[in-house]
Design a protein around this motif. Structure first.
Motif, PDB file in Angstrom:
ATOM      1  N   PRO B 128       0.883  -1.184  -0.046  1.00 22.21           N
ATOM      2  CA  PRO B 128       0.151  -0.195   0.013  1.00 22.21           C
ATOM      3  C   PRO B 128       0.931   1.230  -0.087  1.00 22.21           C
ATOM      4  O   PRO B 128       2.075   1.297   0.529  1.00 22.21           O
ATOM      5  N   ILE B 129       0.503   2.169  -0.710  1.00 23.83           N
ATOM      6  CA  ILE B 129       1.164   3.350  -0.635  1.00 23.83           C
ATOM      7  C   ILE B 129      -0.100   4.655  -0.208  1.00 23.83           C
ATOM      8  O   ILE B 129      -1.170   4.701  -0.861  1.00 23.83           O
ATOM      9  N   ASP B 130       0.349   5.181   1.042  1.00 20.22           N
ATOM     10  CA  ASP B 130      -0.656   6.266   1.230  1.00 20.22           C
ATOM     11  C   ASP B 130      -0.674   7.605   0.869  1.00 20.22           C
ATOM     12  O   ASP B 130       0.653   8.104   0.667  1.00 20.22           O
ATOM     13  N   GLN B 159      -3.297   1.233 -11.230  1.00 19.18           N
ATOM     14  CA  GLN B 159      -3.349   1.086 -10.058  1.00 19.18           C
ATOM     15  C   GLN B 159      -4.737   1.222  -9.231  1.00 19.18           C
ATOM     16  O   GLN B 159      -4.952   2.250  -9.536  1.00 19.18           O
ATOM     17  N   ALA B 160      -5.215   0.451  -8.063  1.00 16.56           N
ATOM     18  CA  ALA B 160      -6.318   0.870  -7.543  1.00 16.56           C
ATOM     19  C   ALA B 160      -6.114   1.827  -6.346  1.00 16.56           C
ATOM     20  O   ALA B 160      -4.965   1.649  -5.745  1.00 16.56           O
ATOM     21  N   VAL B 161      -6.975   2.592  -6.264  1.00 14.21           N
ATOM     22  CA  VAL B 161      -7.097   3.509  -5.349  1.00 14.21           C
ATOM     23  C   VAL B 161      -8.292   3.170  -4.078  1.00 14.21           C
ATOM     24  O   VAL B 161      -9.499   3.249  -4.778  1.00 14.21           O
ATOM     25  N   VAL B 162      -8.142   3.221  -2.960  1.00 17.24           N
ATOM     26  CA  VAL B 162      -9.042   2.758  -2.185  1.00 17.24           C
ATOM     27  C   VAL B 162      -9.000   4.071  -0.843  1.00 17.24           C
ATOM     28  O   VAL B 162      -7.980   4.636  -0.598  1.00 17.24           O
ATOM     29  N   GLU B 164     -11.110   4.681   3.189  1.00 20.36           N
ATOM     30  CA  GLU B 164     -11.503   3.751   4.217  1.00 20.36           C
ATOM     31  C   GLU B 164     -12.720   2.766   3.993  1.00 20.36           C
ATOM     32  O   GLU B 164     -13.153   2.041   4.778  1.00 20.36           O
ATOM     33  N   LYS B 165     -13.551   3.473   3.104  1.00 15.88           N
ATOM     34  CA  LYS B 165     -14.802   2.807   2.763  1.00 15.88           C
ATOM     35  C   LYS B 165     -14.895   1.737   1.701  1.00 15.88           C
ATOM     36  O   LYS B 165     -15.449   0.742   1.816  1.00 15.88           O
ATOM     37  N   GLY B 166     -13.975   2.180   0.482  1.00 15.80           N
ATOM     38  CA  GLY B 166     -13.981   1.346  -0.624  1.00 15.80           C
ATOM     39  C   GLY B 166     -13.339   1.856  -1.689  1.00 15.80           C
ATOM     40  O   GLY B 166     -12.571   2.611  -1.536  1.00 15.80           O
ATOM     41  N   LEU B 167     -13.426   1.262  -2.954  1.00 17.59           N
ATOM     42  CA  LEU B 167     -12.671   1.710  -3.939  1.00 17.59           C
ATOM     43  C   LEU B 167     -12.917   2.980  -4.339  1.00 17.59           C
ATOM     44  O   LEU B 167     -14.206   3.625  -4.536  1.00 17.59           O
ATOM     45  N   VAL B 168     -11.952   3.855  -4.854  1.00 16.90           N
ATOM     46  CA  VAL B 168     -12.038   5.436  -5.165  1.00 16.90           C
ATOM     47  C   VAL B 168     -12.199   5.502  -6.737  1.00 16.90           C
ATOM     48  O   VAL B 168     -12.848   6.143  -7.414  1.00 16.90           O
ATOM     49  N   VAL B 266     -17.260  13.354  -1.431  1.00 17.69           N
ATOM     50  CA  VAL B 266     -17.192  14.522  -0.797  1.00 17.69           C
ATOM     51  C   VAL B 266     -16.207  14.189   0.439  1.00 17.69           C
ATOM     52  O   VAL B 266     -15.843  15.583   0.982  1.00 17.69           O
ATOM     53  N   ARG B 267     -16.116  13.194   0.968  1.00 19.91           N
ATOM     54  CA  ARG B 267     -15.237  13.172   2.195  1.00 19.91           C
ATOM     55  C   ARG B 267     -14.133  12.638   2.127  1.00 19.91           C
ATOM     56  O   ARG B 267     -13.086  12.414   2.874  1.00 19.91           O
ATOM     57  N   THR B 268     -13.763  12.300   0.830  1.00 19.30           N
ATOM     58  CA  THR B 268     -12.389  11.333   0.723  1.00 19.30           C
ATOM     59  C   THR B 268     -11.065  12.433   0.688  1.00 19.30           C
ATOM     60  O   THR B 268     -11.087  13.274   0.166  1.00 19.30           O
ATOM     61  N   ARG B 269     -10.354  11.924   1.520  1.00 22.03           N
ATOM     62  CA  ARG B 269      -9.323  12.966   2.206  1.00 22.03           C
ATOM     63  C   ARG B 269      -7.678  12.117   1.815  1.00 22.03           C
ATOM     64  O   ARG B 269      -7.061  12.490   1.360  1.00 22.03           O
ATOM     65  N   LEU B 270      -7.896  11.057   2.595  1.00 23.05           N
ATOM     66  CA  LEU B 270      -6.691  10.102   2.642  1.00 23.05           C
ATOM     67  C   LEU B 270      -7.120   8.860   2.007  1.00 23.05           C
ATOM     68  O   LEU B 270      -8.111   8.057   2.295  1.00 23.05           O
ATOM     69  N   VAL B 271      -6.137   8.628   0.936  1.00 25.40           N
ATOM     70  CA  VAL B 271      -6.288   7.432   0.234  1.00 25.40           C
ATOM     71  C   VAL B 271      -5.114   6.451   0.186  1.00 25.40           C
ATOM     72  O   VAL B 271      -4.226   6.741   0.412  1.00 25.40           O
ATOM     73  N   ARG B 272      -5.499   5.382  -0.155  1.00 31.14           N
ATOM     74  CA  ARG B 272      -4.292   4.140  -0.219  1.00 31.14           C
ATOM     75  C   ARG B 272      -4.214   3.620  -1.729  1.00 31.14           C
ATOM     76  O   ARG B 272      -5.368   3.231  -2.248  1.00 31.14           O
ATOM     77  N   ILE B 273      -3.076   3.764  -2.129  1.00 34.18           N
ATOM     78  CA  ILE B 273      -3.066   3.253  -3.600  1.00 34.18           C
ATOM     79  C   ILE B 273      -2.349   1.793  -3.393  1.00 34.18           C
ATOM     80  O   ILE B 273      -1.357   1.351  -2.824  1.00 34.18           O
ATOM     81  N   ILE B 274      -2.943   0.707  -4.082  1.00 33.41           N
ATOM     82  CA  ILE B 274      -2.719  -0.422  -3.876  1.00 33.41           C
ATOM     83  C   ILE B 274      -1.795  -0.905  -4.990  1.00 33.41           C
ATOM     84  O   ILE B 274      -2.163  -1.318  -6.013  1.00 33.41           O
ATOM     85  N   ASN B 275      -0.537  -1.141  -4.721  1.00 31.50           N
ATOM     86  CA  ASN B 275       0.523  -1.686  -5.616  1.00 31.50           C
ATOM     87  C   ASN B 275       0.449  -2.984  -5.456  1.00 31.50           C
ATOM     88  O   ASN B 275       1.001  -3.746  -4.712  1.00 31.50           O
ATOM     89  N   TYR B 276      -0.076  -3.756  -6.321  1.00 30.01           N
ATOM     90  CA  TYR B 276      -0.372  -5.172  -6.273  1.00 30.01           C
ATOM     91  C   TYR B 276       0.201  -5.859  -7.609  1.00 30.01           C
ATOM     92  O   TYR B 276      -0.029  -5.407  -8.672  1.00 30.01           O
TER      93      TYR B 276
END
Lengths: 170, 303
Positions: B128-130, B159-162, B164-168, B266-276
């Protein structure tokens, strides 16, 4: 004030509308979510292009308009040339009606801006629909344009003050 | 540069903004539009986009902090009016989550027991890359965000970006320090997904509306779905891992299955990029969807 400083100030004044336009684009590229996204971010560059195309076309040459639009295309990730074209067409239309708008009441100018915003919406919707191959829902665009038209009087007054008191004054 | 000032002194120098230049630039814009119609992914345009994102990222980052504060202030105004109802709803949700937690703890023990078995091989771990969201296209038709992680931190296109709730969404342009995330609602967004329980693979298609729809690759028979069924990434195509939560089935609109996304943009602030990196499967297996990672046999862990 030294000659150099005076020149710098003059340059800054001449470039002020362009810089404001670029700043407007940056606002469009920031995660601004007014009232949790209930109100869309107004398209301030359109206001800037409209205002200076009437009151001081020499302060906002076509090249500046093109660069502002291109920057917006590059930052928002849309097709290149779309916003640049929209802003340039807006400038052309407004400049051709310049003699009509000069010295008119602000209410009339506001109505003019609403018409320009409507025209820009039609171009944007048509081009994007053509490019994606389906008729796109226009609601979000109309809402954003409405927000832009609603804030026009505020920015119109502010830009008017700036233009009269700071930029034109020798 | 000098003539700009002189022009101002002359006041009504009409030649400064000539019609010719205006028409020329309109023509250039139309040409650009037409060429991006035929080569949207042309390397020159892509390079320009990535360069501009990179150049703008310090500016965006500088303003992102105050903007987030401002958003919080304006956003919370409406909260004051329904704080009691929110409290009630949260308390109820908390009680439900506690039950889930008990179940999860139980499951953890079970899984630990299975993992202790000799025949178990761990699936490859995602790296994961935050990153923070520093930009967002406030555009009716282009739905994307800019995050402050780029090539230097191993971010790559696709790469997928998620959150805390789900896929972005997924990464489309990568600068050195910032990248663009194409959101699931964008008209260009296509993400392979499946509906839990329905056992059908489909493609999540963005419609520039809040709710994307699912279209099926092989629509031989009408597919029965029940509102509320979960939608997860299928991992087909071999870029995103399988099983990332996307949303749930909201209902049907004509032939389309409407999906309500878990994430709230509207609330997405911090995301995690999934290097898979997928475990290596037979080359040329493009026709067949990769087998689910969870139930995959022993495979060398990569990356």
């Amino acid at each position: 004030m030294g000659y150099r400083a005076e020149n710098l100030l003059r340059l800054f004044k001449a470039a002020a509308p362009t810089l404001l336009g670029i700043f407007g684009v940056i606002i469009l590229a920031l995660p601004v979510r007014l009232f949790e996204g209930a109100i869309p971010t107004p398209i301030i560059p359109l206001v800037i292009v409209f205002f200076w195309s009437i009151y001081g076309p020499n302060y906002l040459p076509a090249l500046s308009v093109f660069l502002i639009g291109l920057l917006q295309d590059l930052l928002t990730g849309g097709p290149l040339g779309l916003w640049a074209g929209v802003y340039l067409v807006a400038q052309f239309v407004v400049m051709s009606q310049r003699s009509y708008f000069m010295g008119r009441e602000q209410k009339v100018v506001w109505l003019g801006f609403a018409l320009v915003a409507a025209g820009a919406s039609v171009i944007l919707w048509l081009v994007m629909s053509l490019m994606s191959g389906v008729l796109l829902p226009a609601g979000a665009l109309l809402f954003q344009m409405l927000a832009t038209v609603m804030i026009y009087p505020l920015f119109g007054v502010a830009f008017g003050e700036l233009h009269r008191r700071v930029l034109v004054e020798v | 540069m000098e003539f700009l000032g002189q022009d101002r002194r002359e006041g009504l120098g009409r030649k400064a903004n000539s019609r010719f230049v205006l028409f020329l630039l309109i023509a250039v814009s139309v040409l650009l539009l037409l060429s991006s119609l035929y080569s949207a992914q042309a390397s020159v345009f892509k390079k320009a986009r990535e360069g501009v994102i990179d150049a703008a990222s310090p500016v965006l980052e500088f303003f992102a902090g105050p903007i987030a504060y401002f958003n919080d202030v304006t956003g919370s105004v409406s909260d004051y009016f329904n704080v009691l109802e929110q409290n009630k709803a949260l308390r109820q949700e908390n009680a439900e989550l506690r039950q889930w937690m008990e179940q999860a703890l139980e499951l953890r023990e079970t899984v630990a027991a299975y993992q202790g078995l000799q025949s178990y091989a761990a699936p490859p771990q995602a790296q994961p890359i935050d990153a923070y969201v520093i930009g967002e296209a406030n555009d009716a038709f282009a739905r994307s965000m800019i995050v402050n992680a780029g090539r230097i931190r191993n971010v790559e296109s696709g790469q997928a970006v998620v959150d805390e709730k789900g896929l972005v969404g997924r990464i489309v342009d990568t600068g050195a320090h910032a990248s663009r995330v194409l959101l699931l609602t964008d008209i260009q967004s296509r993400v392979p997904v499946y509906i839990e329980g329905a056992d059908v693979e489909g493609i999540l298609v963005g419609k520039t509306r809040d709710d994307p729809t699912i279209s099926f690759t092989e629509s031989s028979a009408p597919i029965e779905v029940i509102p509320g069924q979960r939608v997860l990434t299928s991992g087909a195509g071999g870029v995103m891992p399988r099983g990332l939560p996307v949303g749930f089935v909201e209902g049907m609109a004509g032939d389309d299955i409407l999906i309500n996304l878990y994430t709230n943009y509207v609330r997405t602030r911090l995301v995690r990029i999934i290097n898979y990196e997928f475990p290596a499967i037979g080359a040329g297996g493009a026709e067949e969807a990769p087998t689910p990672v969870e139930s995959d046999g022993p495979a060398p862990a990569e990356g």
